[in-house]
Motif scaffolding. Structure first.
Motif, PDB file in Angstrom:
ATOM      1  N   ILE A  31       0.849  -1.188   0.000  1.00  0.00           N
ATOM      2  CA  ILE A  31       0.000   0.000   0.000  1.00  0.00           C
ATOM      3  C   ILE A  31       0.882   1.235   0.000  1.00  0.00           C
ATOM      4  O   ILE A  31       1.851   1.309   0.765  1.00  0.00           O
ATOM      5  CB  ILE A  31      -0.959  -0.024   1.218  1.00  0.00           C
TER       6      ILE A  31
ATOM      7  N   GLY B 240      -2.620   5.547  -0.535  1.00  0.00           N
ATOM      8  CA  GLY B 240      -3.351   4.334  -0.186  1.00  0.00           C
ATOM      9  C   GLY B 240      -3.643   3.415  -1.345  1.00  0.00           C
ATOM     10  O   GLY B 240      -4.586   2.623  -1.300  1.00  0.00           O
TER      11      GLY B 240
ATOM     12  N   THR C 191      -3.309   0.172  -3.472  1.00  0.00           N
ATOM     13  CA  THR C 191      -2.993  -1.176  -3.023  1.00  0.00           C
ATOM     14  C   THR C 191      -2.636  -2.099  -4.183  1.00  0.00           C
ATOM     15  O   THR C 191      -3.090  -1.905  -5.319  1.00  0.00           O
ATOM     16  CB  THR C 191      -4.177  -1.770  -2.258  1.00  0.00           C
TER      17      THR C 191
ATOM     18  N   THR D 291      -7.008  -7.937   2.742  1.00  0.00           N
ATOM     19  CA  THR D 291      -7.154  -6.492   2.562  1.00  0.00           C
ATOM     20  C   THR D 291      -6.066  -5.784   3.355  1.00  0.00           C
ATOM     21  O   THR D 291      -5.942  -5.996   4.566  1.00  0.00           O
ATOM     22  CB  THR D 291      -8.523  -6.000   3.040  1.00  0.00           C
TER      23      THR D 291
ATOM     24  N   SER E  98      -4.400  -2.189   4.707  1.00  0.00           N
ATOM     25  CA  SER E  98      -4.805  -0.819   5.030  1.00  0.00           C
ATOM     26  C   SER E  98      -3.718  -0.188   5.887  1.00  0.00           C
ATOM     27  O   SER E  98      -2.803  -0.878   6.351  1.00  0.00           O
ATOM     28  CB  SER E  98      -6.138  -0.811   5.768  1.00  0.00           C
ATOM     29  N   ARG E  99      -3.797   1.112   6.045  1.00  0.00           N
ATOM     30  CA  ARG E  99      -2.805   1.786   6.900  1.00  0.00           C
ATOM     31  C   ARG E  99      -3.476   2.883   7.709  1.00  0.00           C
ATOM     32  O   ARG E  99      -4.456   3.488   7.280  1.00  0.00           O
ATOM     33  CB  ARG E  99      -1.608   2.343   6.092  1.00  0.00           C
ATOM     34  N   ASP E 100      -2.897   3.132   8.868  1.00  0.00           N
ATOM     35  CA  ASP E 100      -3.316   4.201   9.770  1.00  0.00           C
ATOM     36  C   ASP E 100      -2.128   5.144   9.862  1.00  0.00           C
ATOM     37  O   ASP E 100      -1.183   4.897  10.609  1.00  0.00           O
ATOM     38  CB  ASP E 100      -3.681   3.600  11.125  1.00  0.00           C
TER      39      ASP E 100
END
Length: 119
Positions: free
Chosen positions: A51, A56, A58, A69, A71-73
């Motif tokens: 990602i 964002g 992917t 899946t 994802s990132r914070d």
């Protein structure tokens, strides 16, 4: 020095789910992309998903498409890998790494987290 720490692995039955986390610390500049890789016993390490940090975007290996899946914070410098419909073939040590700029080598490998899927 950048450190990546993976967590969230464990033993799960086939068709179950796990959520892996990769917590990053020590970077002065955010990376271009973060990735997940895995290595099963007796096999080469392989790419699972990535990602881009800012936008964002992917990418998934064929084996992960439709089941995993990423994802990132950005506020907490953490990347996640939600894994559903797990299969015995997903058993491996899962690692995260960063690519600081586009085309650079993957670096700052974490220690890995073991995922074991029982059939």
């Amino acid at each position: 020095q950048v450190q990546l720490v993976e967590s969230g692995g464990g033993l799960v039955q086939a068709r179950g789910s796990l959520r892996l986390s990769c917590a990053a610390s020590g970077w002065s500049f955010s990376p271009y992309v973060m990735g997940w890789f895995r290595q099963a016993p007796g096999k080469e390490r392989e790419f699972v998903s990535s990602i881009t940090w800012n936008l964002g975007r992917t990418t998934y290996a064929d084996s992960a498409k439709g089941r995993f899946t990423i994802s990132r914070d950005r506020a907490n410098n953490t990347v996640y890998l939600q894994m559903n419909s797990l299969e015995a073939e997903d058993t491996a040590v899962y690692y995260c790494a960063r690519q600081q700029v586009l085309g650079a080598p993957w670096e700052s490998w974490g220690q890995g987290t073991q995922v074991t899927v029982s059939s």
